[in-house]
Design a protein around this motif. Sequence first.
Motif, PDB file in Angstrom:
ATOM      1  N   ILE A  34       0.758  -1.221   0.012  1.00 21.30           N
ATOM      2  CA  ILE A  34      -0.024  -0.125   0.038  1.00 21.30           C
ATOM      3  C   ILE A  34       0.924   1.123   0.002  1.00 21.30           C
ATOM      4  O   ILE A  34       0.710   2.200  -0.818  1.00 21.30           O
ATOM      5  N   LYS A  35       2.050   1.235   0.930  1.00 25.04           N
ATOM      6  CA  LYS A  35       2.654   2.189   0.959  1.00 25.04           C
ATOM      7  C   LYS A  35       3.490   2.589  -0.695  1.00 25.04           C
ATOM      8  O   LYS A  35       3.699   3.770  -1.075  1.00 25.04           O
ATOM      9  N   GLY A  36       3.799   1.481  -1.305  1.00 24.44           N
ATOM     10  CA  GLY A  36       4.365   1.525  -2.479  1.00 24.44           C
ATOM     11  C   GLY A  36       3.376   2.093  -3.686  1.00 24.44           C
ATOM     12  O   GLY A  36       3.691   2.758  -4.617  1.00 24.44           O
ATOM     13  N   ALA A  37       2.115   1.959  -3.304  1.00 24.84           N
ATOM     14  CA  ALA A  37       1.010   2.279  -4.382  1.00 24.84           C
ATOM     15  C   ALA A  37       0.643   3.775  -4.080  1.00 24.84           C
ATOM     16  O   ALA A  37       0.121   4.381  -5.031  1.00 24.84           O
ATOM     17  N   SER A  40       5.780   7.205  -0.325  1.00 26.36           N
ATOM     18  CA  SER A  40       6.823   6.549   0.569  1.00 26.36           C
ATOM     19  C   SER A  40       7.099   7.305   1.679  1.00 26.36           C
ATOM     20  O   SER A  40       8.096   7.167   2.640  1.00 26.36           O
ATOM     21  N   ASP A  41       6.418   8.369   1.882  1.00 29.23           N
ATOM     22  CA  ASP A  41       6.377   9.425   3.051  1.00 29.23           C
ATOM     23  C   ASP A  41       5.707   8.707   4.318  1.00 29.23           C
ATOM     24  O   ASP A  41       4.843   8.696   4.523  1.00 29.23           O
ATOM     25  N   GLU A  42       6.683   8.284   5.194  1.00 31.92           N
ATOM     26  CA  GLU A  42       6.336   7.547   6.334  1.00 31.92           C
ATOM     27  C   GLU A  42       5.331   8.370   7.458  1.00 31.92           C
ATOM     28  O   GLU A  42       4.540   8.006   7.760  1.00 31.92           O
ATOM     29  N   GLU A  43       5.535   9.659   7.354  1.00 26.25           N
ATOM     30  CA  GLU A  43       5.005  10.562   8.241  1.00 26.25           C
ATOM     31  C   GLU A  43       3.561  10.774   7.757  1.00 26.25           C
ATOM     32  O   GLU A  43       2.664  10.947   8.517  1.00 26.25           O
ATOM     33  N   ARG A  92      -4.399   7.958  -2.249  1.00 18.52           N
ATOM     34  CA  ARG A  92      -3.652   8.640  -3.114  1.00 18.52           C
ATOM     35  C   ARG A  92      -4.081  10.116  -3.201  1.00 18.52           C
ATOM     36  O   ARG A  92      -3.411  11.213  -3.054  1.00 18.52           O
ATOM     37  N   GLY A  93      -5.394  10.387  -3.168  1.00 12.99           N
ATOM     38  CA  GLY A  93      -6.043  11.607  -3.041  1.00 12.99           C
ATOM     39  C   GLY A  93      -5.584  12.619  -1.845  1.00 12.99           C
ATOM     40  O   GLY A  93      -5.492  13.550  -1.981  1.00 12.99           O
ATOM     41  N   TYR A  98      -2.122  16.412   1.002  1.00 11.96           N
ATOM     42  CA  TYR A  98      -1.000  16.889   1.987  1.00 11.96           C
ATOM     43  C   TYR A  98       0.340  17.285   1.493  1.00 11.96           C
ATOM     44  O   TYR A  98       0.781  17.932   1.740  1.00 11.96           O
ATOM     45  N   GLN A  99       0.545  16.554   0.275  1.00 10.76           N
ATOM     46  CA  GLN A  99       1.802  17.220  -0.521  1.00 10.76           C
ATOM     47  C   GLN A  99       1.962  18.450  -1.016  1.00 10.76           C
ATOM     48  O   GLN A  99       2.648  19.173  -0.793  1.00 10.76           O
TER      49      GLN A  99
END
Length: 111
Positions: A34-37, A40-43, A92-93, A98-99
């Motif tokens: 799921i993180k790969g999909a 990669s931002d752990e926070e 993802r959205g 967030y980004q």
Amino acid sequence: MDELVAQLKAMLRIDGTTEDKLLTSYINAASNFIKGAVASDEEFFKRDDVKPTFEIAVLSLAGSYYTYRIALVDTQSYPIDLTLNSIIGQLRGTYAEYQYGGDQDSEEASV
């Protein structure tokens, strides 16, 4: 991790501890997938508005890994998990907001 294992065991109706190591592996694999999909931002995955959705996605995928264990010679196929794909799309959205700081249209309208 122990909390997720307990939740997964409850979801799958598993008693005892004999499957704990396997379930932990499935949880780790699901989390990495799921993180790969998504990102990669752990926070990001630790945020209060993201963590519950992320954990549901992990439990859903780990449960599928456990339920549909197959041998390498098995050629049976399984349908696409639309629930998981929906959750990944939602994450993802949320990550994009967030980004990039949220809704760009509302910022332009206030200027």
